[in-house]
Scaffold this motif. Sequence first.
Motif, short mmCIF file in Angstrom:
data_model
loop_
_atom_site.label_atom_id
_atom_site.label_comp_id
_atom_site.label_asym_id
_atom_site.label_seq_id
_atom_site.Cartn_x
_atom_site.Cartn_y
_atom_site.Cartn_z
N PHE A 430 46.85 13.71 8.50
CA PHE A 430 45.54 13.63 7.87
C PHE A 430 44.46 13.44 8.92
N ILE A 436 46.63 20.34 6.61
CA ILE A 436 46.60 19.72 5.28
C ILE A 436 46.59 20.81 4.22
N PHE A 440 50.58 18.19 0.75
CA PHE A 440 50.60 17.12 1.74
C PHE A 440 51.56 16.00 1.35
#
Length: 592
Positions: A430, A436, A440
């Motif tokens: 992240f 991402i 995720f």
Amino acid sequence: MFDTVLIANRGEIAIRVMRACRELGMRAVAVYSEADRDAPHVAYADAAYLLGPAPSSESYLNIPRLIEVAREAGAGAIHPGYGFLAENPDFARAVAEAGMVFVGPPPEAMERMGGKTAARSEATAAGVPVVPGTLEPLDDLAEISRLADGFGYPIAIKAVGGGGGRGLRVVRAASEISDAFASARREAETSFKNSALYVEKYLPSPRHIEIQILADTHGNVVHLGERDCSIQRRHQKLIEESPSPALTPELRLEMGQAAVRLAKAVNYFSAGTLEFLFQDGEYYFLEMNTRIQVEHTVTEMVYGVDLVKAQLRIARGEPLWMRQEDLTPRGHAIECRINAEDPLHNFRPALGTVTTYHEPSGLGVRVDSGVRSNYTIPEYYDSLLAKLVVWAETRPEAISRGLRALAEYELGGVATTIPFHRAALGHPVFASGTDISVNFIAQHPELVETARTLSASLEPVEAEATAEPRTFTVEVNHRRFGVKVFGVGALAAAPAPGAAPTRAGKPVGKAKKATGGPKVDGVISPIQGRVAAVRAEPGQQVEAGQVLFIIEAMKMENEITAPHAGTIAEVRVQVGATIETSGVLATYGAHA
């Protein structure tokens, strides 16, 4: 022109709208269900009215009663917030027919963009790329199978009137179509009163990017950049940020222009959001939310525009007071949705009473909340309790500020997503912002273990007796009034507003848990809710992990599986029944 607004909603969004009303010098009127008598939005309003004895899950959908209350309160406008009736064109028309202003888009634009298949057609006509799929609802399973063979698996079965990931099921093989279709239809009917479904190709690893627009009644439309909403569970957003770390300035401009072009094509006005999937440098229109979004806050923090006040000013007929060239993003904002869900158990709903409650503060920290200490969470509504929003000059600074604020956030008595947010914002993937997607959470199961180490059990804190005057709320003719009691009566051991009943000084929750007696060998419900489907019958041989029941709680369907292989002896519930936490759904044993 109007000076009194009725907010046809509840929770944090109702308070958010009321704050905007007060800043504009307007009077804010709340409505509430039987389950929300002691909710914070009711206490915050200038006036509050009971919607009536309808079931709590339906109260906020009672259009005739909402119109009646608005007239009684002297409201000149109704703001629907999000959810409930926010995207219902019949409600918008009913408000207008009653001589009031609907704070939102015209019903014609809702009809053109609110239904996903209709919106896909409009986007195609406006030259905006869409995900391959159908432009009409489907109910033929054979046709869905044929389309899946053409698109290639996986496919998505989606609610025409959907939003927030509800009524969406991903199908990865032909054998899954029937169950997925039935489940999506049930959830779509429950959530949107519209069971129509359509099919589109499911992109395996996209980002979820959305563009915020504002449009007035004079033909002016601007976009306020994008939000990246890729961190999701069950196709519902958990973390949103602006700007997206994935977009180049050129892509940001192109997507913004596409959003403006589509809004103009359908004669849209008010605030609105166009959602896109973004993968391998390409973007595809997904749907339009013809309302204010939950995550509008991150756009406000980055662009310095109060979107709810903008809605109200547009509804009063004002032309846009900003030009596209004036809208320049500054810094970075991140929103964490604080939900009453247990991230250690697949984000299942978590009911109970909030004991300790303390919000974080400091530079660049904002909390939009609909709860307080001693607040009992109703089972009938969405699990969202509050939104933590942080802003900083850069994305790394925003992440650090978010971690600090999450560590300061005290919300005891109920499992929440706070430990998950701390784990997610602290995760190196992240932090990098580059790898991402909507997968995720599934791709990083270690988040659960990190969240587990961050979780802390908070014991309920009991209020001490005080000699200060106590404030009570009374209800007269369906309207609430505050009463302050001084003297001896102020020391009466009355529970705090919203507190659960007590016995011997200990809080007693609504959910009944099994106590004493021999342990039952059976299928036990881990949550309180309504039985939406039963897939077990006496004498049935089941395998461990087989889905036997579906429990609906907080507008989410939860699959309840067999704890081990065996033979079902007795099924103790039927579809439509209410089950308590730790309630027995079925038992094992030899079938007579």
